[in-house]
Every structure is written in structure tokens, then in C-alpha cells.
Write a protein that holds these residues in place. Structure first.
Motif, PDB file in Angstrom:
ATOM      1  N   GLU A   1      -3.946  -6.863   4.939  1.00 55.26           N
ATOM      2  CA  GLU A   1      -4.689  -6.513   3.920  1.00 55.26           C
ATOM      3  C   GLU A   1      -6.255  -6.659   4.321  1.00 55.26           C
ATOM      4  O   GLU A   1      -6.930  -5.502   4.097  1.00 55.26           O
ATOM      5  CB  GLU A   1      -4.544  -7.300   2.736  1.00 55.26           C
ATOM      6  CG  GLU A   1      -5.012  -6.472   1.219  1.00 55.26           C
ATOM      7  CD  GLU A   1      -4.566  -5.186   1.528  1.00 55.26           C
ATOM      8  OE1 GLU A   1      -3.378  -4.710   1.796  1.00 55.26           O
ATOM      9  OE2 GLU A   1      -5.514  -4.153   0.898  1.00 55.26           O
TER      10      GLU A   1
ATOM     11  N   ARG B   1      -6.873  -4.126   7.204  1.00 61.77           N
ATOM     12  CA  ARG B   1      -6.903  -2.753   6.721  1.00 61.77           C
ATOM     13  C   ARG B   1      -8.181  -2.227   5.917  1.00 61.77           C
ATOM     14  O   ARG B   1      -8.858  -1.297   6.281  1.00 61.77           O
ATOM     15  CB  ARG B   1      -5.761  -2.567   5.648  1.00 61.77           C
ATOM     16  CG  ARG B   1      -5.591  -1.130   5.082  1.00 61.77           C
ATOM     17  CD  ARG B   1      -4.562  -1.021   4.124  1.00 61.77           C
ATOM     18  NE  ARG B   1      -3.249  -0.914   4.764  1.00 61.77           N
ATOM     19  CZ  ARG B   1      -2.113  -1.469   4.258  1.00 61.77           C
ATOM     20  NH1 ARG B   1      -2.225  -2.206   3.083  1.00 61.77           N
ATOM     21  NH2 ARG B   1      -1.088  -1.315   4.906  1.00 61.77           N
TER      22      ARG B   1
ATOM     23  N   ASN C   1       0.783  -1.205   0.047  1.00 66.71           N
ATOM     24  CA  ASN C   1       0.123  -0.013   0.002  1.00 66.71           C
ATOM     25  C   ASN C   1       0.903   1.310   0.079  1.00 66.71           C
ATOM     26  O   ASN C   1       0.524   2.070  -0.636  1.00 66.71           O
ATOM     27  CB  ASN C   1      -0.876   0.005   1.323  1.00 66.71           C
ATOM     28  CG  ASN C   1      -1.944  -0.563   0.852  1.00 66.71           C
ATOM     29  OD1 ASN C   1      -2.202  -1.724   0.464  1.00 66.71           O
ATOM     30  ND2 ASN C   1      -3.213   0.021   1.090  1.00 66.71           N
ATOM     31  N   SER C   2       1.754   1.386   0.696  1.00 66.06           N
ATOM     32  CA  SER C   2       2.868   2.463   1.139  1.00 66.06           C
ATOM     33  C   SER C   2       3.920   2.492   0.331  1.00 66.06           C
ATOM     34  O   SER C   2       4.603   3.495   0.023  1.00 66.06           O
ATOM     35  CB  SER C   2       2.899   2.957   2.419  1.00 66.06           C
ATOM     36  OG  SER C   2       3.598   1.720   3.018  1.00 66.06           O
TER      37      SER C   2
END
Lengths: 503, 227
Positions: free
Chosen positions: A452, A455, A189-190
Motif C-alpha cells: 500500500e 503504491r 484496491n482492485s
């Protein structure tokens, strides 16, 4: 989604029945048995060590070969426990008790044949089970959302603990450590790199292959080496005495039926699998059979037939949670899941719809694999017995060589071997501190998925953890988890579990 | 007065806390974010805290419940297996598959009791290559690089010599002789399976020296037929 069991199975047999795929199934069974027969090496290390040879193939062939290796390894394990009284893995421990006594009585061939035939029967039933239960479960799984998946994984990981030997507390921690190891690498994601310590080969995460080979293959070798010379005198058997007599067949068949039923059911449960099924089946046999011609523990054929059928049926049906929910129920399934992911397949309900050939091909190949075992391995027992006589000091350099080539060939980087050695040392230390390292693979495989889903759930609920309680599926799963935790903590269950493992 | 009743629990607890602390320390630079928008650090930090907690529970258990002692950890197998595997990894780029496998076999057999002489020779060999690997791979020891390069330059001869010495010294013992023969067979089998059958790319002498000979023979034949 098509619910017709037989048309589905036909699709599978067409896909798996090609000359090439049958060849790979056969090869898989052969090498699986070859390594599985070696004493002290159970299905998990066998599967881990043989993973690399399946990488070059296309996905279906590779999965077929893996399934072959798995069944071969399991069968090889029971051969060893019957002939040498040295179980490769906990699922064969039970077979050891009566199987070896039978061998001492001169009925080794019969015990082996019953084990193989019982397994074959259980395998057939298991295959039909998958074909029947897979599609409904998969279509149910399509209703799952991120919170449900998260709760499902929590349930799966907690129930996996029941199987681990030794302390529950340590098993849970080992799984969580596995989750943490699974997060190493670049965050999707980041883009931040986590726990890479500036080592570039960790940017893509810790590779699955060196980890499992180090943790299972090398640790197993080191553990066998420390017992300087193992006494191994396999009981010789001739092909002539291979067939069980009528009396034995009559006694064994009800046990096979019971074992199959029990194994098929226990295999589906998350956290279930071959080991649990074998133990449960043995307990049931002991209770049900009133007057065996030989007492249990003294070579009762029921004590071989029941557990062997159960462990094979469970081995079969434990594919169900993996293929439909994407949840590996035990370390072996975690390795299978890793192998699928290396092939670019994400196990889960999507496989069946997007890739029906692959799914049904795999199901069909399990049956083919079981058939191969009966056809090839029973006549070859003499050869496996010879292999048992090869002293370990000659075998282990060969096994180490094999592990090294496998790891190196997957990605020609010396750092892979460094990772392998690291995990070998880590696994060994864990073992010395009374922790079973096997559940770690489960955490390792599920780590990224769990993060995941957590999140996404948190985004859905705007940061409110109550979302796991509000959704019905997720709440049910968490309630089940709570029950399992209670069961483990309750003293009475704890005692039975300890007794079960001691037997 | 605290008394350790369960050494295994003590060890496990310390190990868990160590891992948890490593997780926290190296995770401190990762963005934590919030529950609503989890940063890359959110999950790892939580996991690390749970591991620490579990480790603490283990420590408490180690002084309250009786448990098993830690069995002695045998150094020899772990040491030689690891050294063999690592040497294999770094040597294969210089001496190719066949020789790397033979070296691995010789080193790995040291994990069982061997005669003093072979043990010393193998240890010397391992140290020599260990220095060479560090010299060529680690920046801090760059001043040793010429030495490392020199060692790797003739590494195939060193490996061959090691194998020959090992074979000569141990030929008298049946066990070791069998190991030598088996390791040669094994490396031939490995090349056949992995390179020829499965087509995996690995540096081998077979592919580099023997295959061209075959193709040359083939081209001679085809040119004869062409005429």
C-alpha cells in the motif's frame, strides 16, 4: 499530544488497574508461565498458542492478557533453562550457560530469584522508557509519509535479519516469501483475488492464527517428538533456598543496571529485541566484570543477572517501534501486531492520540505484568518444577488439542486446520533446509502495508522511484539500511555474529 | 563436474525457486499496471522475481560452499500429527468437541511408537474417515457420497468405539493409560475453559445435553418456589 510522563502513566494505571484487567494480567502471567516452562517451547510458540484465549475479550483486556502471557512465557523460559539446561528459545540460551551451573551448585533458587528481580527492575525502567520515548517518537512519526513508511519497513525487515540464525541470504528470502504470503486474498484496491487457487476461505487472505500456530506450535511439537526421549532431570529447589544471599545481591546489582541500560537501548532499534540484548549483555558482563567469585561459564551470577535484565528491558522497549511507528521489530512483536489487528487496532502513531486509554493502559499493564511475575511466580516455583517432571509424551497430545481448539474457535471452519497443517509442514521443511521460519511472520504482517505504501509513493511521484531518495526521512532510513547491509556483508562483522550465535 | 557441497542450500534454493515460479505462474493473470498506477500484480510479480533470484543464488552456493547435510525427516510424527489435526477439523461438526478431542488424542499418540495392533486400528479408522471426508467434500467423488454420509451418520459411535478399543488395548501400559486419562481430563478442561468461561460458540455435548438438564432442574425448582 501530552508529553507529561507521569500524568500519562496515571491514565494508564487507571485504565489497567480495574479489577477485571488485573485479573486478566494475572491469568495471562500464569498461563504464559505454564506453557513457557515446558521445555522446548519458547515465547513465540507460547504466544501463538495462547492467542485464541484472548480473542473474546475487549481490546484493552486482551492486550493486557497478551502482555502477561509474553512476560510469563519469557520467565518460564528462563526457569527451564536454569533448572534443566534446556533453553526454550534463543534469548534464554545465554541464561543457560551460567544459570544451570548455579543450579548445579545448589543455588538454583537464588538464580531464579535474581532473574525475576532483575527482570522486574528492568521492566520498571523499560516502562518509564516507553512513557518517555513513546510520545516524542509518535509525534515525529506523524511527519511520516508513504515513502518514509516504505523505507522504514525496508529498514525494519533488513535489520530483523541480523537476529535470524544461520544464513543471511536465506533469512532475507524467507522474509520476502512472508511478504508474498501476506498478499494472498482480495486486493483492496482492485478487488482482484490473488493466489486464492479458487479456495473461498482464502478470499480474506491467509488467517494469521492458523499460520502462527501451525508454524510455531505444531512445528515445535514435531521437532520435540523426533528426539524420541529427552532426558530431563530438573534440579529440585526448595522455597527455603530461594533468596539470594548478600554477597550474591551485591555482585548482581551492578550487572542488572548494566543489563537494563543496554537492553532498553537495544530494544528500541528496529530489528532489536530480547535475543540481541541478552547476547550483548553477556558479552559486556564478561568484559566488564574483573574478578567474579565464580568464573563465567562456571556459574557466575553476573552471567544470569545481566542478560536476564537486558532481555526483559528489551522485551519492554521493543514495544516502542510497534506502538509509535507501527513497525514490529521482531517476530514476537509481529505476533503482537497481528493480535492488535484482529482486535481492530492498527498499531502506529494514531493509537496514542485516538486511543490514549488503550496505549497507556497497555504500558501500565506491562509494569503490572512484571509485578505479577514476581508476586505469583516466585512462590510457585515448586509447582513449575513439578510440571517440568511431567514426561513429554503426556504433554504433547494436550498441547495439540489446545492448538486445535484455538484455531477452530477463531472461525469454525475445517479449512483453518488445513492451513495450520500446511504451515506446519512448510515451517518444518524450511527448518530442515537451514532457514529459520520465524522472520516470515514479519513479512507476512508487513506485506499488505508495504504494498500500500509503495503504491501511494508511486502515485505521489508519478512512477519515479527516486522519491525514496528525495525525501529526507526516507533517504536517511535507506542510508541506514545500506549501512546495515554493509555490516552484514562485511566479513569481520559476520565472524563476530557467528561467534555470538555459537556461544 | 558439479558436486553438491551443501545439500541444505540446494534444498532451500529449489524450494525458493518453486515458490517464486508458483508466484509468477498464478500471478500472470493479475493486472501488472505500471509504476505510476500499480495493478494488483505489480508487487507480487516483483517479489516472485526476487525470490527466484535468491533461490538461484542459493543453488550457486550449494555447489561452491561446503554446508550441512539435510537431516532425515521423520515421517511418523508429521504424518500422525497432521492426520489428527485434520480429522479433528472435519469430525468436530459431526461428533462435537469432546469426542473430536478424544479422537485427536488417540491419533496424535500414534506419533510415538505404539503396538502394531493399535497402529493398524487407528490407521484403518483414519482411512475410513479420510474417504468419507473426500466423498462428502470433493465434487469428483460425489458417487461415494452415500457412503460418506453413512459413515458420518454413525461417526460418534465409531469415535467412541475407537477410543474404547484404544483404552482397552493399551490399559496394560502405564504410559498409554496415563495418556487416556489425561486426554479425558483435557477435553473436560477444554470445554470448561473455552465454552463455559470464554463463551466461545462450539458444538459440544455438554451444552446440548447437560445444560438442558440443569435448566430443567432449575425450572422445576422455580416452579416449586412459585407454588
Amino acid at each position: 499530544m501530552d508529553f507529561n510522563v507521569f500524568s500519562n502513566l496515571m491514565t494508564g494505571f487507571v485504565a489497567a488497574g480495574t479489577f477485571q484487567n488485573i485479573g486478566f494480567a494475572m491469568l495471562g502471567c500464569m498461563v504464559g508461565t505454564l506453557i513457557g516452562v515446558l521445555p522446548g517451547i519458547g515465547p513465540i510458540p507460547t504466544l501463538a498458542m495462547l492467542l485464541p484465549i484472548t480473542f473474546g475479550l475487549d481490546p484493552l483486556s486482551s492486550l493486557i492478557m497478551m502482555a502477561g502471557i509474553y512476560y510469563g512465557a519469557q520467565y518460564g523460559g528462563s526457569t527451564t533453562s536454569i533448572l534443566v539446561n534446556m533453553p526454550g528459545e534463543s534469548s534464554s540460551v545465554v541464561t543457560c550457560i551460567d544459570g544451570h551451573q548455579m543450579a548445579r551448585r545448589g543455588r538454583a533458587g537464588s538464580a531464579l530469584a535474581i532473574a525475576a528481580l532483575g527482570s522486574f527492575f528492568a521492566g520498571c525502567v523499560g516502562t518509564i522508557f516507553i512513557a518517555g520515548f513513546g510520545p516524542p517518537l509518535a509525534s515525529f512519526a506523524q511527519k511520516f509519509n508513504s515513502p518514509d513508511y516504505f523505507s522504514l519497513m525496508v529498514l525494519g525487515l533488513v535489520t530483523a535479519v541480523i537476529l535470524a540464525q544461520g544464513s543471511v541470504l536465506k533469512a532475507v528470502t524467507v522474509i520476502i516469501i512472508g511478504l508474498l504470503f501476506g498478499l494472498v486474498g482480495t486486493d483492496v484496491n482492485s478487488g482482484a483475488t490473488r493466489y486464492t487457487f479458487g479456495i473461498s476461505s482464502l478470499w480474506d487472505g491467509i488467517d494469521f492464527l492458523p499460520m502462527v500456530i501451525g508454524m510455531f506450535g505444531l512445528v515445535e511439537i514435531i521437532r520435540n517428538l523426533e528426539q524420541e526421549s529427552i532426558e530431563r532431570n530438573p534440579i529440585s529447589t526448595k522455597l527455603r533456598d530461594l533468596w539470594p544471599n548478600r554477597q550474591e545481591l551485591k555482585e548482581a546489582s551492578p550487572s542488572v543496571l548494566r543489563g537494563t541500560a543496554l537492553g532498553s537501548l537495544l530494544g528500541i532499534l528496529p530489528g532489536g529485541g530480547a535475543v540481541l540484548a541478552a547476547f550483548a549483555a553477556y558479552t559486556v558482563e564478561k568484559k566488564v566484570v574483573r574478578n567474579p567469585s565464580f568464573a563465567f561459564g562456571k556459574g557466575a551470577i553476573q552471567g544470569v543477572a545481566g542478560p536476564e535484565a537486558a532481555n526483559n528491558a528489551a522485551a519492554q522497549t521493543s514495544f516502542i517501534p510497534l506502538l509509535t511507528l507501527g513497525l514490529p521489530s521482531n517476530p514476537i512483536m509481529a505476533i503482537m501486531m497481528g493480535a492488535m489487528m484482529i482486535q481492530g487496532i492498527q498499531p502506529g502513531s494514531a493509537v496514542m492520540t485516538s486511543n490514549p486509554d488503550l496505549f497507556w493502559g497497555l504500558v501500565a499493564s506491562m509494569w503490572i505484568g512484571n509485578l505479577m511475575l514476581v508476586i505469583i511466580n516466585l512462590p510457585l516455583i515448586g509447582m513449575w518444577v513439578k510440571l517440568l517432571q511431567v514426561p513429554y509424551r503426556l504433554l504433547y497430545p494436550a498441547i495439540i488439542m489446545f492448538c486445535c481448539i484455538g484455531v477452530y474457535s477463531s472461525n469454525s471452519e475445517p479449512s483453518q486446520l488445513l492451513i495450520m497443517v500446511f504451515f506446519a509442514a512448510f515451517g518444518y521443511i524450511l527448518m530442515r533446509f537451514g532457514c529459520e521460519p520465524a522472520p516470515m511472520v514479519l513479512g507476512f504482517i508487513l506485506g499488505p502495508l508495504m504494498e500500500e505504501n509503495l503504491r501511494r509513493s508511486m502515485v505521489l511521484s508519478r512512477g519515479d522511484p527516486m522519491i525514496f531518495m528525495q525525501r529526507p526521512i526516507s533517504a536517511t532510513l535507506l542510508a541506514l539500511t545500506a549501512c546495515v547491509v554493509l555490516l552484514i556483508v562485511l566479513p569481520s562483522f559476520r565472524k563476530t555474529r557467528e561467534v555470538a550465535f555459537q556461544e | 563436474m558439479l558436486r553438491v557441497k551443501s545439500p541444505q542450500d540446494l534444498g532451500a534454493g529449489l524450494l525458493f525457486i518453486f515458490i517464486g515460479c508458483v508466484g509468477l505462474y498464478f500471478g500472470k493473470d493479475l493486472t501488472y499496471g505500471s509504476a505510476r498506477a500499480m495493478g494488483p500484480g505489480f508487487f507480487p510479480i516483483w517479489l516472485s522475481w526476487i525470490i527466484n533470484f535468491m533461490g538461484a543464488v542459493c543453488l550457486v552456493r550449494s555447489v561452491t560452499l561446503e554446508g550441512d547435510p539435510i537431516a532425515t525427516i521423520p515421517i511418523r510424527p508429521i504424518l500422525w500429527v497432521s492426520v489428527g489435526v485434520l480429522l479433528f477439523g472435519y469430525l468436530i461438526e459431526h461428533v462435537r468437541l469432546e469426542l473430536a478431542l478424544l479422537t485427536l488424542a488417540v491419533v496424535a499418540t500414534q506419533s510415538r511408537r505404539q503396538t502394531d495392533l493399535t497402529q493398524k486400528i487407528v490407521a484403518g479408522f483414519a482411512i475410513l474417515f479420510g474417504i468419507a471426508i473426500i466423498a462428502t467434500r470433493v465434487q469428483t467423488f460425489a458417487f461415494l457420497k452415500p457412503f460418506g454420509d453413512a459413515v458420518f451418520g454413525v461417526s460418534q459411535w465409531i469415535c467412541l468405539a475407537l477410543f474404547a478399543i484404544y483404552a482397552l488395548l493399551t490399559w496394560g501400559e502405564r504410559d498409554a493409560r496415563q495418556t487416556v486419562i489425561l486426554s479425558v481430563c483435557m477435553s473436560i478442561a477444554a470445554v470448561t475453559i473455552f465454552v463455559v468461561l470464554l463463551g466461545q460458540a462450539m458444538p459440544t455435548y455438554t451444552a446440548d445435553y447437560i445444560a438442558p438438564v440443569f435448566s430443567k432442574i432449575g425450572s422445576i425448582f422455580s416452579s416449586i418456589r412459585g407454588r
